[in-house]
Write a protein that holds these residues in place. Structure first.
Motif, PDB file in Angstrom:
ATOM      1  N   LYS A 172       0.861  -1.181   0.000  1.00  0.00           N
ATOM      2  CA  LYS A 172       0.000   0.000   0.000  1.00  0.00           C
ATOM      3  C   LYS A 172       0.894   1.226   0.000  1.00  0.00           C
ATOM      4  O   LYS A 172       1.768   1.371   0.857  1.00  0.00           O
ATOM      5  CB  LYS A 172      -0.906   0.010   1.229  1.00  0.00           C
ATOM      6  N   VAL A 173       0.680   2.098  -0.957  1.00  0.00           N
ATOM      7  CA  VAL A 173       1.539   3.266  -1.137  1.00  0.00           C
ATOM      8  C   VAL A 173       0.726   4.526  -0.874  1.00  0.00           C
ATOM      9  O   VAL A 173      -0.335   4.732  -1.472  1.00  0.00           O
ATOM     10  CB  VAL A 173       2.138   3.310  -2.552  1.00  0.00           C
ATOM     11  N   THR A 174       1.257   5.381   0.028  1.00  0.00           N
ATOM     12  CA  THR A 174       0.592   6.649   0.350  1.00  0.00           C
ATOM     13  C   THR A 174       1.552   7.794   0.049  1.00  0.00           C
ATOM     14  O   THR A 174       2.523   8.004   0.781  1.00  0.00           O
ATOM     15  CB  THR A 174       0.178   6.697   1.830  1.00  0.00           C
ATOM     16  N   PRO A 175       1.315   8.540  -1.040  1.00  0.00           N
ATOM     17  CA  PRO A 175       2.223   9.633  -1.396  1.00  0.00           C
ATOM     18  C   PRO A 175       1.763  10.979  -0.843  1.00  0.00           C
ATOM     19  O   PRO A 175       0.565  11.230  -0.670  1.00  0.00           O
ATOM     20  CB  PRO A 175       2.170   9.630  -2.919  1.00  0.00           C
ATOM     21  N   LYS A 176       2.711  11.840  -0.557  1.00  0.00           N
ATOM     22  CA  LYS A 176       2.457  13.224  -0.181  1.00  0.00           C
ATOM     23  C   LYS A 176       3.474  14.094  -0.923  1.00  0.00           C
ATOM     24  O   LYS A 176       4.636  13.709  -1.058  1.00  0.00           O
ATOM     25  CB  LYS A 176       2.607  13.428   1.327  1.00  0.00           C
ATOM     26  N   SER A 177       3.043  15.246  -1.387  1.00  0.00           N
ATOM     27  CA  SER A 177       3.969  16.122  -2.104  1.00  0.00           C
ATOM     28  C   SER A 177       3.584  17.569  -1.900  1.00  0.00           C
ATOM     29  O   SER A 177       2.446  17.902  -1.564  1.00  0.00           O
ATOM     30  CB  SER A 177       3.985  15.790  -3.604  1.00  0.00           C
ATOM     31  N   SER A 178       4.561  18.434  -2.118  1.00  0.00           N
ATOM     32  CA  SER A 178       4.328  19.876  -1.995  1.00  0.00           C
ATOM     33  C   SER A 178       5.318  20.611  -2.892  1.00  0.00           C
ATOM     34  O   SER A 178       6.383  20.093  -3.225  1.00  0.00           O
ATOM     35  CB  SER A 178       4.487  20.345  -0.550  1.00  0.00           C
ATOM     36  N   TRP A 179       4.933  21.812  -3.297  1.00  0.00           N
ATOM     37  CA  TRP A 179       5.817  22.687  -4.068  1.00  0.00           C
ATOM     38  C   TRP A 179       5.642  24.110  -3.564  1.00  0.00           C
ATOM     39  O   TRP A 179       4.521  24.537  -3.248  1.00  0.00           O
ATOM     40  CB  TRP A 179       5.491  22.635  -5.562  1.00  0.00           C
ATOM     41  N   GLU A 180       6.753  24.842  -3.494  1.00  0.00           N
ATOM     42  CA  GLU A 180       6.676  26.243  -3.087  1.00  0.00           C
ATOM     43  C   GLU A 180       7.871  27.008  -3.636  1.00  0.00           C
ATOM     44  O   GLU A 180       8.969  26.452  -3.759  1.00  0.00           O
ATOM     45  CB  GLU A 180       6.640  26.360  -1.561  1.00  0.00           C
ATOM     46  N   PRO A 181       7.679  28.275  -3.976  1.00  0.00           N
ATOM     47  CA  PRO A 181       8.813  29.096  -4.418  1.00  0.00           C
ATOM     48  C   PRO A 181       9.690  29.469  -3.234  1.00  0.00           C
ATOM     49  O   PRO A 181       9.228  29.503  -2.087  1.00  0.00           O
ATOM     50  CB  PRO A 181       8.134  30.336  -5.020  1.00  0.00           C
ATOM     51  N   ASP A 182      10.953  29.722  -3.506  1.00  0.00           N
ATOM     52  CA  ASP A 182      11.861  30.142  -2.448  1.00  0.00           C
ATOM     53  C   ASP A 182      11.525  31.567  -2.023  1.00  0.00           C
ATOM     54  O   ASP A 182      11.276  32.443  -2.855  1.00  0.00           O
ATOM     55  CB  ASP A 182      13.312  30.069  -2.944  1.00  0.00           C
ATOM     56  N   ALA A 183      11.530  31.801  -0.719  1.00  0.00           N
ATOM     57  CA  ALA A 183      11.117  33.110  -0.198  1.00  0.00           C
ATOM     58  C   ALA A 183      12.134  34.209  -0.483  1.00  0.00           C
ATOM     59  O   ALA A 183      11.759  35.382  -0.585  1.00  0.00           O
ATOM     60  CB  ALA A 183      10.867  33.012   1.309  1.00  0.00           C
ATOM     61  N   ASP A 184      13.408  33.870  -0.610  1.00  0.00           N
ATOM     62  CA  ASP A 184      14.455  34.882  -0.752  1.00  0.00           C
ATOM     63  C   ASP A 184      15.059  34.959  -2.155  1.00  0.00           C
ATOM     64  O   ASP A 184      15.612  35.999  -2.523  1.00  0.00           O
ATOM     65  CB  ASP A 184      15.586  34.607   0.256  1.00  0.00           C
ATOM     66  N   ASN A 185      14.965  33.883  -2.921  1.00  0.00           N
ATOM     67  CA  ASN A 185      15.583  33.848  -4.250  1.00  0.00           C
ATOM     68  C   ASN A 185      14.518  33.534  -5.295  1.00  0.00           C
ATOM     69  O   ASN A 185      14.037  32.398  -5.364  1.00  0.00           O
ATOM     70  CB  ASN A 185      16.691  32.789  -4.299  1.00  0.00           C
ATOM     71  N   PRO A 186      14.149  34.511  -6.113  1.00  0.00           N
ATOM     72  CA  PRO A 186      13.049  34.311  -7.069  1.00  0.00           C
ATOM     73  C   PRO A 186      13.303  33.192  -8.071  1.00  0.00           C
ATOM     74  O   PRO A 186      12.349  32.586  -8.571  1.00  0.00           O
ATOM     75  CB  PRO A 186      12.945  35.667  -7.777  1.00  0.00           C
ATOM     76  N   HIS A 187      14.573  32.895  -8.380  1.00  0.00           N
ATOM     77  CA  HIS A 187      14.864  31.886  -9.396  1.00  0.00           C
ATOM     78  C   HIS A 187      14.843  30.469  -8.831  1.00  0.00           C
ATOM     79  O   HIS A 187      15.053  29.513  -9.575  1.00  0.00           O
ATOM     80  CB  HIS A 187      16.232  32.157 -10.025  1.00  0.00           C
ATOM     81  N   LEU A 188      14.592  30.327  -7.525  1.00  0.00           N
ATOM     82  CA  LEU A 188      14.576  29.011  -6.886  1.00  0.00           C
ATOM     83  C   LEU A 188      13.157  28.606  -6.485  1.00  0.00           C
ATOM     84  O   LEU A 188      12.328  29.453  -6.148  1.00  0.00           O
ATOM     85  CB  LEU A 188      15.448  29.001  -5.632  1.00  0.00           C
ATOM     86  N   SER A 189      12.913  27.300  -6.515  1.00  0.00           N
ATOM     87  CA  SER A 189      11.692  26.752  -5.928  1.00  0.00           C
ATOM     88  C   SER A 189      11.995  25.347  -5.424  1.00  0.00           C
ATOM     89  O   SER A 189      13.021  24.751  -5.779  1.00  0.00           O
ATOM     90  CB  SER A 189      10.540  26.736  -6.943  1.00  0.00           C
ATOM     91  N   TRP A 302       5.176  30.980 -11.365  1.00  0.00           N
ATOM     92  CA  TRP A 302       6.589  31.157 -11.020  1.00  0.00           C
ATOM     93  C   TRP A 302       7.474  30.980 -12.240  1.00  0.00           C
ATOM     94  O   TRP A 302       8.415  31.736 -12.462  1.00  0.00           O
ATOM     95  CB  TRP A 302       6.966  30.141  -9.939  1.00  0.00           C
ATOM     96  N   TYR A 303       7.165  30.003 -13.068  1.00  0.00           N
ATOM     97  CA  TYR A 303       7.996  29.693 -14.226  1.00  0.00           C
ATOM     98  C   TYR A 303       7.931  30.795 -15.287  1.00  0.00           C
ATOM     99  O   TYR A 303       8.849  30.945 -16.095  1.00  0.00           O
ATOM    100  CB  TYR A 303       7.548  28.370 -14.846  1.00  0.00           C
ATOM    101  N   SER A 304       6.881  31.585 -15.293  1.00  0.00           N
ATOM    102  CA  SER A 304       6.710  32.630 -16.310  1.00  0.00           C
ATOM    103  C   SER A 304       7.809  33.681 -16.259  1.00  0.00           C
ATOM    104  O   SER A 304       8.031  34.400 -17.239  1.00  0.00           O
ATOM    105  CB  SER A 304       5.338  33.286 -16.152  1.00  0.00           C
ATOM    106  N   GLN A 305       8.530  33.785 -15.125  1.00  0.00           N
ATOM    107  CA  GLN A 305       9.597  34.777 -15.021  1.00  0.00           C
ATOM    108  C   GLN A 305      10.745  34.486 -15.977  1.00  0.00           C
ATOM    109  O   GLN A 305      11.545  35.379 -16.283  1.00  0.00           O
ATOM    110  CB  GLN A 305      10.137  34.818 -13.589  1.00  0.00           C
TER     111      GLN A 305
END
Length: 323
Positions: A172-189, A302-305
């Motif tokens: 039985k597989v239970t996945p969890k995931s999240s994505w967020e941009p970096d708060a200090d560096n716009p080019h990072l996520s 975010w990627y549109s930058q």
């Protein structure tokens, strides 16, 4: 000795070579004489020699130092040098439609150069898709659960669901995931994945992955499995319209070599699962999403930058490929 290699990237022809001191250089391979492709020469001399007329280009100055049959070298006979940097055993090429300088630098990943780590292997594939569509998988929670989690990286493409059915009986597989941009560096996520696996309803273990997105097509991956850390770098490079090359390199400690090879195989299986879906799909100018997919929408925002006013775009209506 310079090693001269011709490649095609971003829909353009470029030539990559190393100077005698080992420094990598990227130039426009178009000869200023009669505009032929010098990249096909493949010379290993300290200069680049045009295969058409034998003009010799100095690797340091990017000017011609010997033109056969001519007494004087034209002052304007110069080859364009493209901005590049070599980090983590990868040569990165900077491109901006308006010619602006890069606002950030890619930092070395110590696990790719440290004596305590070793190179495990690499995986490479070509996929007929848009680079943004490929990378948005990192923020697509449902995609992870439906396509990848049930297979646990053990098998590749399984469009008929045969292996998914049998593996579901074992675990039985239970996945969890999240994505967020970096708060200090716009080019990072950051993307984070956690998969809880329960075998035979008795044995449980957790696999964790962290993806550090740097710019529009480079990712550093950290995988934690059974108290073992494996590191990887992923380059997603547009070759031409709707064609991307994905290259994964994996690093780990010598004592973790078997785990590193398992992780490498797992990643290759995941890309194999994605390839037929994206290769036979069609790019969309706008997404049809539900409110629960806010991470997917935020990722594309975010990627549109990384697009500018004069960036090359794909007009699906004019090219009639979305109908």
């Amino acid at each position: 000795m310079a090693v001269f290699t011709y490649i095609r990237v971003l829909g353009k022809n470029v030539a990559v070579f190393r100077m005698p001191d080992g420094t990598a250089q990227v130039v426009n391979p178009c000869c200023p004489h009669l505009r032929v492709n010098m990249g096909l020469a493949g010379t290993t001399k300290t200069y680049i020699e045009c295969p058409s007329h034998g003009w010799q280009l100095d690797g340091d100055t990017k000017k011609w130092n010997n033109i056969q049959g001519a007494e004087k070298v034209p002052e304007l006979a110069e080859v364009q040098t493209l901005r590049s940097v070599e980090v983590n055993h990868i040569i990165f090429l900077w491109y901006h439609a308006e010619g602006e300088e890069p606002p950030y630098e890619i930092q070395p990943l110590k696990e790719t150069t440290s004596e305590g780590y070793m190179y495990v292997g690499r995986f490479e594939c070509l996929i007929d898709a848009h680079i943004e569509d490929m990378l948005q998988n990192s923020a697509d929670n449902e995609h992870l659960g439906v396509l990848h989690a049930s297979k646990m990286g053990l098998v590749g493409a399984d469009l008929d669901g045969f292996w998914s059915k049998w593996l579901s009986l074992l675990a039985k597989v239970t996945p969890k995931s999240s994505w967020e941009p970096d708060a200090d560096n716009p080019h990072l996520s950051w993307s984070r994945f956690e998969v809880l696996v329960k075998l035979f309803k008795k044995i449980s273990f957790t696999s964790r992955k962290q993806l550090k997105h740097i710019g529009p097509g480079y990712i550093e991956v950290t995988t934690l499995l059974a108290k073992t850390k494996i590191y990887g770098t992923v380059c997603v490079t547009p070759i031409g319209p709707l064609t991307v090359r994905t290259t994964l390199r994996v690093y780990g400690r010598p004592s973790h070599i078997l785990m590193g090879r398992f992780i490498l195989r797992s990643f290759s299986n995941i890309f194999e699962q994605d390839a037929p879906i994206w290769s036979y799909g069609k790019p969309r100018l706008q997404l049809n999403v539900v409110k629960e997919e806010d991470a997917l929408v935020n990722f594309r925002r975010w990627y549109s930058q990384f697009y500018s006013k004069n960036s090359f775009s794909l007009d699906c209506e004019q090219r009639n490929i979305c109908e």
